[in-house]
Design an enzyme around this catalytic site. Sequence first.
Site, PDB file in Angstrom:
ATOM      1  N   LEU A  92      15.694  42.230  94.179  1.00 55.03           N
ATOM      2  CA  LEU A  92      15.429  41.328  93.059  1.00 55.03           C
ATOM      3  C   LEU A  92      15.262  39.958  93.703  1.00 55.03           C
ATOM      4  O   LEU A  92      15.948  39.635  94.690  1.00 55.03           O
ATOM      5  CB  LEU A  92      16.609  41.307  92.082  1.00 55.03           C
ATOM      6  CG  LEU A  92      16.850  42.588  91.270  1.00 55.03           C
ATOM      7  CD1 LEU A  92      18.059  42.424  90.363  1.00 55.03           C
ATOM      8  CD2 LEU A  92      15.619  42.959  90.450  1.00 55.03           C
ATOM      9  N   ASP A  93      14.375  39.142  93.133  1.00 58.06           N
ATOM     10  CA  ASP A  93      14.178  37.799  93.684  1.00 58.06           C
ATOM     11  C   ASP A  93      15.475  37.001  93.600  1.00 58.06           C
ATOM     12  O   ASP A  93      16.353  37.306  92.782  1.00 58.06           O
ATOM     13  CB  ASP A  93      13.100  37.052  92.885  1.00 58.06           C
ATOM     14  CG  ASP A  93      11.745  37.734  92.988  1.00 58.06           C
ATOM     15  OD1 ASP A  93      11.539  38.489  93.970  1.00 58.06           O
ATOM     16  OD2 ASP A  93      10.906  37.519  92.095  1.00 58.06           O
ATOM     17  N   LYS A  94      15.536  35.942  94.374  1.00 62.54           N
ATOM     18  CA  LYS A  94      16.740  35.101  94.403  1.00 62.54           C
ATOM     19  C   LYS A  94      17.097  34.596  92.998  1.00 62.54           C
ATOM     20  O   LYS A  94      18.259  34.507  92.623  1.00 62.54           O
ATOM     21  CB  LYS A  94      16.479  33.924  95.355  1.00 62.54           C
ATOM     22  CG  LYS A  94      17.688  33.086  95.634  1.00 62.54           C
ATOM     23  CD  LYS A  94      17.369  32.065  96.713  1.00 62.54           C
ATOM     24  CE  LYS A  94      18.465  31.017  96.813  1.00 62.54           C
ATOM     25  NZ  LYS A  94      18.111  29.948  97.725  1.00 62.54           N
ATOM     26  N   HIS A 107       7.381  40.626  93.760  1.00 66.29           N
ATOM     27  CA  HIS A 107       7.286  39.686  92.621  1.00 66.29           C
ATOM     28  C   HIS A 107       6.413  40.249  91.482  1.00 66.29           C
ATOM     29  O   HIS A 107       5.680  39.508  90.835  1.00 66.29           O
ATOM     30  CB  HIS A 107       6.633  38.353  93.059  1.00 66.29           C
ATOM     31  CG  HIS A 107       7.397  37.590  94.096  1.00 66.29           C
ATOM     32  ND1 HIS A 107       8.779  37.541  94.140  1.00 66.29           N
ATOM     33  CD2 HIS A 107       6.976  36.810  95.111  1.00 66.29           C
ATOM     34  CE1 HIS A 107       9.155  36.774  95.154  1.00 66.29           C
ATOM     35  NE2 HIS A 107       8.089  36.334  95.770  1.00 66.29           N
ATOM     36  N   LYS A 150       6.488  38.697  87.766  1.00 68.58           N
ATOM     37  CA  LYS A 150       5.988  37.312  87.743  1.00 68.58           C
ATOM     38  C   LYS A 150       4.480  37.287  87.978  1.00 68.58           C
ATOM     39  O   LYS A 150       3.746  36.541  87.313  1.00 68.58           O
ATOM     40  CB  LYS A 150       6.696  36.485  88.827  1.00 68.58           C
ATOM     41  CG  LYS A 150       8.178  36.268  88.536  1.00 68.58           C
ATOM     42  CD  LYS A 150       8.852  35.574  89.691  1.00 68.58           C
ATOM     43  CE  LYS A 150      10.349  35.467  89.459  1.00 68.58           C
ATOM     44  NZ  LYS A 150      11.086  35.131  90.659  1.00 68.58           N
TER      45      LYS A 150
END
Length: 250
Positions: free
Chosen positions: A106-108, A196, A199
């Site tokens: 998962l992204d930051k 990503h 997004k």
Amino acid sequence: MSKRIRIDKLIAHMGLGTRSEIKRAVKLGMVVVDDKVVKDSGLIVDPDTAKVYFDGAPVVYRDVVYFMLNKPQGVISATEDSRERTVIDLLELSDRQRDPFPVGRLDKDTVGLLLLTNDGQLAHELLSPRKHVAKTYEALVHGDVGEEDQQLFLAGVALDDGYVTMPAELHIKSREQRDDEIFSSISLTIMEGKFHQVKRMFEAVGKKVVYLKRVSMGPLKLDETLEEGSYRELTEEELELLRSHKRKTD
Ligand code: URA
């Protein structure tokens, strides 16, 4: 220090059946420990030294762990990093010592469901692009997300690198106006996990994700009672759900 574990739990933990199936197997005399047929499924054994047979086959014990983490923002999905805090830093020392790693990324700035395990095989199955494991995200999106976006996501959108995504299901939950801007609350289920991806899918339709939370992965659902940054072991039911999902997609 010697470990102590119930024999039915040990065999179930190794993925050979549910606890009640193992109990039934014990009644049928199918479980042997140290050359003796087990009569009591609550028998306590040391998994590192007991010679366990299930239905005639040796049971090899591996100290596998499965944690559900509600990932907070600001930590990265890696096992170590010289500068950033990682999801592993959120674990107690005794849990870290069992060498779990995050199943996927998962992204930051993304929060929500992240599975941590040291079971490489299960992780591989969940991440394999061939298995198309469904992942559901909830998001707040800057922009007026509408029916047209639903159709586009269902058909597949081209990302910035030209990759066309697989059909994805978009639900619009609500829209609100803040100053002159419109924000949409949505949920999106995707069957793949490109970098990503969520997004970039919204970027492809001219909108921007401002908050992203993963709420499910395959049959596993985020336990909403877990605060961000907290984690717990998977329940036996959750583990069995994951394993039966794996069997169905084999
Ligand atoms: N898609 C994203 O864009 N980010 C994540 O963290 C997960 C899916």
